[in-house]
Design an enzyme around this catalytic site. Structure first.
Site, PDB file in Angstrom:
ATOM      1  N   ARG A  24       0.503  -1.178  -0.150  1.00 49.49           N
ATOM      2  CA  ARG A  24       0.012  -0.497  -0.063  1.00 49.49           C
ATOM      3  C   ARG A  24       0.716   0.894  -0.182  1.00 49.49           C
ATOM      4  NH1 ARG A  24      -2.914  -3.359   2.958  1.00 49.49           N
ATOM      5  NH2 ARG A  24      -4.493  -3.924   2.207  1.00 49.49           N
ATOM      6  N   HIS A  44       7.660   8.761 -27.536  1.00 53.03           N
ATOM      7  CA  HIS A  44       6.725  10.024 -27.390  1.00 53.03           C
ATOM      8  C   HIS A  44       6.433  10.971 -27.483  1.00 53.03           C
ATOM      9  CE1 HIS A  44       3.769  10.282 -24.350  1.00 53.03           C
ATOM     10  NE2 HIS A  44       4.178  11.276 -23.809  1.00 53.03           N
ATOM     11  N   ASN A  46      -2.375  17.787 -21.650  1.00 55.12           N
ATOM     12  CA  ASN A  46      -2.411  16.894 -22.858  1.00 55.12           C
ATOM     13  C   ASN A  46      -2.742  16.925 -24.195  1.00 55.12           C
ATOM     14  OD1 ASN A  46      -2.856  14.334 -20.673  1.00 55.12           O
ATOM     15  ND2 ASN A  46      -5.219  15.399 -20.274  1.00 55.12           N
ATOM     16  N   LYS A  50       2.387  11.209 -11.542  1.00 59.79           N
ATOM     17  CA  LYS A  50       1.169  10.754 -12.475  1.00 59.79           C
ATOM     18  C   LYS A  50       2.261   9.310 -12.399  1.00 59.79           C
ATOM     19  CE  LYS A  50      -2.191  12.603 -15.313  1.00 59.79           C
ATOM     20  NZ  LYS A  50      -2.743  13.154 -16.711  1.00 59.79           N
ATOM     21  N   GLU A  52      -6.257  17.006 -12.101  1.00 60.24           N
ATOM     22  CA  GLU A  52      -6.252  16.628 -13.008  1.00 60.24           C
ATOM     23  C   GLU A  52      -8.131  17.037 -13.363  1.00 60.24           C
ATOM     24  OE1 GLU A  52      -4.247  14.383 -16.362  1.00 60.24           O
ATOM     25  OE2 GLU A  52      -6.010  14.076 -17.579  1.00 60.24           O
ATOM     26  N   GLU A  94       8.006  17.761 -25.484  1.00 60.47           N
ATOM     27  CA  GLU A  94       6.981  18.469 -24.778  1.00 60.47           C
ATOM     28  C   GLU A  94       7.143  19.733 -23.636  1.00 60.47           C
ATOM     29  OE1 GLU A  94       4.633  16.222 -23.477  1.00 60.47           O
ATOM     30  OE2 GLU A  94       5.068  13.955 -23.420  1.00 60.47           O
ATOM     31  N   HIS A 124      -2.025  14.938 -26.982  1.00 60.05           N
ATOM     32  CA  HIS A 124      -1.670  13.681 -26.495  1.00 60.05           C
ATOM     33  C   HIS A 124      -2.979  13.004 -26.916  1.00 60.05           C
ATOM     34  CE1 HIS A 124       1.694  15.323 -24.187  1.00 60.05           C
ATOM     35  NE2 HIS A 124       1.787  14.372 -24.209  1.00 60.05           N
ATOM     36  N   ARG A 156      -4.966  20.476 -15.268  1.00 58.51           N
ATOM     37  CA  ARG A 156      -4.180  19.597 -16.530  1.00 58.51           C
ATOM     38  C   ARG A 156      -4.065  19.292 -17.365  1.00 58.51           C
ATOM     39  NH1 ARG A 156      -0.581  15.306 -12.144  1.00 58.51           N
ATOM     40  NH2 ARG A 156       0.482  14.894 -14.005  1.00 58.51           N
ATOM     41  N   LYS A 194       4.984  22.744 -15.910  1.00 63.50           N
ATOM     42  CA  LYS A 194       4.276  21.866 -15.413  1.00 63.50           C
ATOM     43  C   LYS A 194       4.110  21.179 -14.126  1.00 63.50           C
ATOM     44  CE  LYS A 194       3.996  16.758 -15.354  1.00 63.50           C
ATOM     45  NZ  LYS A 194       4.087  15.598 -15.985  1.00 63.50           N
ATOM     46  N   HIS A 215      -1.003  10.341 -28.003  1.00 63.85           N
ATOM     47  CA  HIS A 215      -1.063   9.233 -27.723  1.00 63.85           C
ATOM     48  C   HIS A 215      -1.459   7.365 -28.627  1.00 63.85           C
ATOM     49  CE1 HIS A 215      -0.718   9.842 -23.227  1.00 63.85           C
ATOM     50  NE2 HIS A 215       0.696   9.157 -23.620  1.00 63.85           N
TER      51      HIS A 215
HETATM   52  N1  LIG Z   1       3.593   9.943 -15.690  1.00 63.16           N
HETATM   53  C1  LIG Z   1       4.269  11.567 -16.751  1.00 63.16           C
HETATM   54  O1  LIG Z   1       3.674  12.476 -16.391  1.00 63.16           O
HETATM   55  C2  LIG Z   1       4.266  11.153 -18.057  1.00 63.16           C
HETATM   56  C3  LIG Z   1       4.242  12.491 -19.178  1.00 63.16           C
HETATM   57  C4  LIG Z   1       4.839  12.462 -20.166  1.00 63.16           C
HETATM   58  C5  LIG Z   1       5.534  11.326 -20.338  1.00 63.16           C
HETATM   59  N2  LIG Z   1       5.679  10.294 -19.693  1.00 63.16           N
HETATM   60  C6  LIG Z   1       5.871   8.539 -20.193  1.00 63.16           C
HETATM   61  O2  LIG Z   1       7.332   8.604 -20.027  1.00 63.16           O
HETATM   62  C7  LIG Z   1       7.341   7.601 -20.905  1.00 63.16           C
HETATM   63  C8  LIG Z   1       8.425   7.974 -22.430  1.00 63.16           C
HETATM   64  O3  LIG Z   1       9.323   8.274 -21.464  1.00 63.16           O
HETATM   65  P1  LIG Z   1      11.185   8.794 -21.668  1.00 63.16           P
HETATM   66  O4  LIG Z   1      11.129   9.137 -23.474  1.00 63.16           O
HETATM   67  O5  LIG Z   1      12.044   9.090 -21.123  1.00 63.16           O
HETATM   68  O6  LIG Z   1      11.664   6.821 -22.087  1.00 63.16           O
HETATM   69  P2  LIG Z   1      12.586   5.968 -21.780  1.00 63.16           P
HETATM   70  O7  LIG Z   1      12.349   6.096 -20.802  1.00 63.16           O
HETATM   71  O8  LIG Z   1      11.637   4.192 -22.435  1.00 63.16           O
HETATM   72  O9  LIG Z   1      13.762   6.009 -21.803  1.00 63.16           O
HETATM   73  C9  LIG Z   1      14.175   6.146 -23.386  1.00 63.16           C
HETATM   74  C10 LIG Z   1      15.630   5.737 -23.698  1.00 63.16           C
HETATM   75  O10 LIG Z   1      16.176   5.969 -23.277  1.00 63.16           O
HETATM   76  C11 LIG Z   1      16.971   4.914 -22.080  1.00 63.16           C
HETATM   77  N3  LIG Z   1      18.097   5.983 -21.452  1.00 63.16           N
HETATM   78  C12 LIG Z   1      17.452   6.411 -19.663  1.00 63.16           C
HETATM   79  N4  LIG Z   1      18.410   6.872 -19.621  1.00 63.16           N
HETATM   80  C13 LIG Z   1      19.313   7.276 -20.418  1.00 63.16           C
HETATM   81  C14 LIG Z   1      20.885   7.915 -20.377  1.00 63.16           C
HETATM   82  N5  LIG Z   1      20.769   8.198 -19.382  1.00 63.16           N
HETATM   83  N6  LIG Z   1      21.850   7.292 -21.492  1.00 63.16           N
HETATM   84  C15 LIG Z   1      21.650   6.817 -22.075  1.00 63.16           C
HETATM   85  N7  LIG Z   1      20.487   6.057 -22.703  1.00 63.16           N
HETATM   86  C16 LIG Z   1      19.447   6.573 -21.338  1.00 63.16           C
HETATM   87  C17 LIG Z   1      16.039   4.534 -22.035  1.00 63.16           C
HETATM   88  O11 LIG Z   1      16.759   2.573 -21.301  1.00 63.16           O
HETATM   89  C18 LIG Z   1      15.345   4.271 -23.159  1.00 63.16           C
HETATM   90  O12 LIG Z   1      15.859   3.690 -24.340  1.00 63.16           O
HETATM   91  C19 LIG Z   1       6.261   7.259 -21.630  1.00 63.16           C
HETATM   92  O13 LIG Z   1       6.166   5.697 -21.275  1.00 63.16           O
HETATM   93  C20 LIG Z   1       5.144   7.966 -21.256  1.00 63.16           C
HETATM   94  O14 LIG Z   1       3.646   7.747 -21.465  1.00 63.16           O
HETATM   95  C21 LIG Z   1       4.818   9.634 -17.984  1.00 63.16           C
END
Ligand SMILES: NC(=O)c1ccc[n+]([C@@H]2O[C@H](COP(=O)([O-])OP(=O)(O)OC[C@H]3O[C@@H](n4cnc5c(N)ncnc54)[C@H](O)[C@@H]3O)[C@@H](O)[C@H]2O)c1
Length: 352
Positions: free
Chosen positions: A116, A257, A236, A138, A228, A180, A239, A232, A218, A243
């Site tokens: 939890r 993304h 989106n 999130k 949201e 973003e 998105h 908030r 942000k 998405h």
């Molecule tokens: N929670 C939220 O508010 C929110 C907002 C936007 C996006 N997201 C989510 O975030 C995700 C995308 O995040 P992302 O783009 O960071 O993707 P990711 O975590 O897949 O990272 C992208 C790539 O970079 C690699 N990587 C990470 N750090 C590295 C480094 N320092 N050097 C070399 N490689 C590295 C990872 O292994 C991966 O292959 C999606 O799932 C999306 O839905 C969430």
């Protein structure tokens, strides 16, 4: 060192050697077990710096997940929770999420459902996770092609950012995070958008000021509307369509993304024009900038249908209506704008 204070925790933006992580671990988690969640890239490229800077973490259990969005799902969460449980983590223990948005989303989710809820700290290592994913509470995973369908709101105890981690990032990932940042400018700060237009994504790691401003935007939005209910939703922007495009490609050849978001913003800006909300010249200039940075979107008719199908399933919708966040000028955004499926189809089709 740059610090951004949020209501419940602080974000430190500086060289790793200046982080107060060591003090936090000593003060708040002196006898706690610590598990560090990484993926194969953050393990290879970032873990060593973290352990060198904070020898106290030598004792931590390090879990390495496979990298990529395709692994952001419940089966992997269950597997990892099983391992965490075998390590006997208790309520007073700590999880550190070291990685991109997939790791901060999934790690935050695991921390908040395990027993939890246990504390977690985010150390984002991609541009996208630094300016966006790791901030705002999130957390969650995908359900098949439906992005982020399962999750909870949960905030970290602290968040640490060192742009040096961006040095090993593939360039395409800088393009992803840049989208973003552009969004932050478009929805809330025209000046930020103008400043971003002057730099290529490759230059962003050297621009702490731009990274900081995006984080602030942000944070400011999230603090006014954590769950949201209204404002908030402006985050989106891009998105609803983005998405769906990302989801469509997920099982074929996954795209980053931010690329989905960039195309989504271009298409949703056109939707806003068609609805008479946004002046056409703004939409044209957004399209021009996006296509000067990103490749054009190319969908065949089958892909278009799949994108439309996923758009109808978007969790932002209500009672079969497609609800979008749409900008009405550069720097201001409305939310819950009802859009007909035919108009969405037309604008996706015009841009692909
Ligand atoms: N929670 C939220 O508010 C929110 C907002 C936007 C996006 N997201 C989510 O975030 C995700 C995308 O995040 P992302 O783009 O960071 O993707 P990711 O975590 O897949 O990272 C992208 C790539 O970079 C690699 N990587 C990470 N750090 C590295 C480094 N320092 N050097 C070399 N490689 C590295 C990872 O292994 C991966 O292959 C999606 O799932 C999306 O839905 C969430």
């Amino acid at each position: 060192m740059e610090q951004i204070l949020t209501k419940n925790y602080k974000i430190e933006l500086s060289s790793i050697n200046e982080w107060s992580l060591g003090e936090i671990l000593q003060k708040d988690y002196p006898n706690s077990k610590i598990v560090i969640i990484t993926d194969e890239n953050s393990y290879n490229f970032c873990l060593e710096s973290l352990l060198n800077a904070f020898p106290i973490l030598e004792e931590a259990e390090v879990l390495q997940l496979p990298a990529g969005e395709v692994y952001k799902n419940l089966p992997l969460v269950e597997q990892i929770l099983q391992v965490i449980s075998e390590h006997n983590l208790s309520r007073n223990d700590l999880m550190i999420n070291l990685g991109g948005g997939v790791i901060t989303d999934m790690g935050g989710f695991m921390a908040s459902i395990y027993k939890r809820g246990i504390d977690f700290i985010n150390i984002p290592t991609t541009l996208l996770s630094m300016v966006d994913a790791s901030i705002g509470g999130k957390t969650g995973v995908d359900l098949g092609s439906l992005k982020n369908q399962i999750g909870v709101f949960a905030e970290p105890k602290a968040l640490f950012i060192d742009p040096k981690f961006l040095e090993t990032l593939e360039v395409v990932q800088l393009y992803s995070g840049y989208a973003e940042m552009i969004k932050h400018g478009l929805i809330a700060d025209a000046n930020h958008y103008e400043e971003l237009k002057k730099v290529r994504p490759e230059e962003v790691p050297g621009r702490l000021d731009l990274i900081k401003r995006s984080i602030e935007i942000k944070k400011e939005v999230v603090e006014q509307d954590f769950k949201e209910g209204g404002l908030r939703k402006t985050l989106n922007f891009g998105h609803t369509v983005g998405h769906a495009i990302e989801g469509m490609y997920l099982t074929k050849s996954p795209i980053v993304h931010g690329l989905g978001v960039a195309w989504g913003m271009m298409i949703e800006a056109e939707i806003a024009v068609e609805l008479g909300i946004l002046p056409k010249e703004d939409s044209n200039s957004i399209k021009e900038h996006i296509l000067s940075v990103y490749p054009p979107l190319k969908l065949d008719s089958e892909e278009l249908e799949e994108v439309m199908h996923l758009i109808q399933f978007d969790k932002k919708n209500k009672e079969d209506k497609i609800l979008c966040a749409l900008i009405d000028s550069i720097g201001n955004c409305q939310w819950d704008v009802e859009v007909g499926a035919e108009l969405v189809r037309e604008c996706v089709s015009n841009n692909s």
